[in-house]
Design an enzyme around this catalytic site. Sequence first.
Site, PDB file in Angstrom:
ATOM      1  N   HIS A   1     -15.701 -10.140  18.659  1.00  0.00           N
ATOM      2  CA  HIS A   1     -15.131  -8.532  19.778  1.00  0.00           C
ATOM      3  C   HIS A   1     -16.125  -8.027  19.817  1.00  0.00           C
ATOM      4  O   HIS A   1     -15.210  -6.911  19.927  1.00  0.00           O
ATOM      5  CB  HIS A   1     -13.507  -8.463  19.389  1.00  0.00           C
TER       6      HIS A   1
ATOM      7  N   ASP B   1     -15.003  -5.136  27.027  1.00  0.00           N
ATOM      8  CA  ASP B   1     -14.334  -5.849  27.717  1.00  0.00           C
ATOM      9  C   ASP B   1     -15.417  -7.513  27.986  1.00  0.00           C
ATOM     10  O   ASP B   1     -16.603  -7.999  28.067  1.00  0.00           O
ATOM     11  CB  ASP B   1     -14.276  -5.502  29.412  1.00  0.00           C
ATOM     12  N   GLY B   2     -14.706  -8.805  28.610  1.00  0.00           N
ATOM     13  CA  GLY B   2     -16.191 -10.115  28.407  1.00  0.00           C
ATOM     14  C   GLY B   2     -15.418 -10.772  27.070  1.00  0.00           C
ATOM     15  O   GLY B   2     -16.854 -11.119  27.543  1.00  0.00           O
ATOM     16  N   ASN B   3     -15.510 -10.750  26.732  1.00  0.00           N
ATOM     17  CA  ASN B   3     -16.129 -11.284  25.450  1.00  0.00           C
ATOM     18  C   ASN B   3     -15.101 -12.646  25.213  1.00  0.00           C
ATOM     19  O   ASN B   3     -16.344 -13.509  24.931  1.00  0.00           O
ATOM     20  CB  ASN B   3     -15.098 -10.593  23.798  1.00  0.00           C
ATOM     21  N   GLY B   4     -14.154 -12.914  26.148  1.00  0.00           N
ATOM     22  CA  GLY B   4     -14.036 -14.588  25.955  1.00  0.00           C
ATOM     23  C   GLY B   4     -15.454 -15.137  26.864  1.00  0.00           C
ATOM     24  O   GLY B   4     -15.656 -16.121  26.553  1.00  0.00           O
ATOM     25  N   ARG B   5     -15.614 -15.004  28.368  1.00  0.00           N
ATOM     26  CA  ARG B   5     -16.521 -15.357  28.877  1.00  0.00           C
ATOM     27  C   ARG B   5     -17.235 -14.986  28.074  1.00  0.00           C
ATOM     28  O   ARG B   5     -18.674 -16.318  28.642  1.00  0.00           O
ATOM     29  CB  ARG B   5     -16.802 -14.658  30.052  1.00  0.00           C
ATOM     30  N   THR B   6     -17.879 -14.628  27.756  1.00  0.00           N
ATOM     31  CA  THR B   6     -19.765 -13.993  26.643  1.00  0.00           C
ATOM     32  C   THR B   6     -19.963 -15.891  25.552  1.00  0.00           C
ATOM     33  O   THR B   6     -20.626 -15.987  25.366  1.00  0.00           O
ATOM     34  CB  THR B   6     -19.638 -12.746  26.502  1.00  0.00           C
ATOM     35  N   GLY B   7     -18.473 -15.704  25.383  1.00  0.00           N
ATOM     36  CA  GLY B   7     -18.507 -16.613  23.421  1.00  0.00           C
ATOM     37  C   GLY B   7     -18.487 -17.727  24.361  1.00  0.00           C
ATOM     38  O   GLY B   7     -19.098 -18.920  23.834  1.00  0.00           O
ATOM     39  N   ARG B   8     -17.876 -17.515  25.401  1.00  0.00           N
ATOM     40  CA  ARG B   8     -17.641 -19.753  25.792  1.00  0.00           C
ATOM     41  C   ARG B   8     -19.246 -19.288  26.784  1.00  0.00           C
ATOM     42  O   ARG B   8     -19.795 -20.899  26.530  1.00  0.00           O
ATOM     43  CB  ARG B   8     -16.558 -19.831  27.007  1.00  0.00           C
TER      44      ARG B   8
END
Length: 405
Positions: A227, A231-238
């Site tokens: 993490h 902010d933006g961890n999920g979208r960057t991870g995808r």
Amino acid sequence: MPALEYETHHWRPQHPALFSRAEVTRQTGDYRSAVPQRIAAWVPALPADLTADVVDASAALMSFDAHTVSALGAEDPTLGPMASILLRTESASSSQIEQLTVSARQLALAELDQSERTNARAVVGNVRAMEAALRLSDVLDAASILAMQRELLLAQPGYEEHAGVFRDELVWIGNRDTAGPRGAEFIAPQHPLIGPAIEDMLDFAARDDLPALVQIAVAHAQFETIHPFVDGNGRTGRALAQAMLRSKGLAAHATVPLSAGLLTDAEGYFGDLQAYRAGDAGPIIHRFAAAARYAAATGRVLVDDLRRELELSRSQLEGLRSQAAAWRVLPTLIGQPVVNARYLQATLGLSEMTALRALTALTERGVLVERTGRARNRIWQHPGILDVLDSYAAAIRRAAIRPGR
């Protein structure tokens, strides 16, 4: 895989004057933040059924990629716009996992800078992050990840100072209390641990002795565990997953709508991330394999539906002289189904007059519809393509597993 370890720290609200005395007392005390496990040298021992699942899903991804090329032809001018709309579809699904929902029309308007909707602008930021991920897929390093997240957050007003930098503060998940992390479902690693953990994750991603889809699932789960951003961890991870799909050769030409598969059971996806943190990588690997199969199957239908819309539009232009600019505009509409004259000037190098003549011809033939009714600042849209994209999004929502279902 070893389970996460944790370390104990003490917390007191940084701005106690903002909270009641009781809230300050409740939030003051010890908490346990994660210490990322090292995975660079991890050797998975997958059961036979999961290995077979990964092999089948990987084959489905490559088949989808090949279908996209064969359906259009390697030299077809529509291939580029098709890749663009698939990327935008993936971005919209990835954003929807974070409760950012937007219609195909609003997203297309936002690409023209013609939407005031915050969600649409945020999803455009996700599109830019995905574009950066694919552009940088040949060299996946910390700088690439920072570039992806930078593109994402620059589209979110108020987050500019956090764009393209690893966090230097504590973050947590599953606790709406702004006073502190105590009681959160997951407290991310302390920020000095981020750099080494990211390098370890990238070393794992760079290996060539593992099934690519296993690497993608595990690298994604590790990224979400680290993490690294405010902010933006999920979208960057995808977005990172898309970069790895490209670099590993599972999707050399098309953007796979992988997030659509994850979106069908977002709650299960988040649960699999928790299982990974507890030391079980099996569920997240299975989740990515299932998402890959769903993406390949539904993505193939999406490509074919968009191709049919294009063929219908071509038939509507029959009899128009072959040099007419409308023929040049037509493939562009797959990637950008809402256009104005300024957009065509910028993307195709047309003069204003030529662009307007093309739009008039496309409107007279029933390919485009002008929706503003104004004399100036007019916008045209392709209803058929928008309907296909919205139908695809609606099908994902219908397929979604909801709590209690």
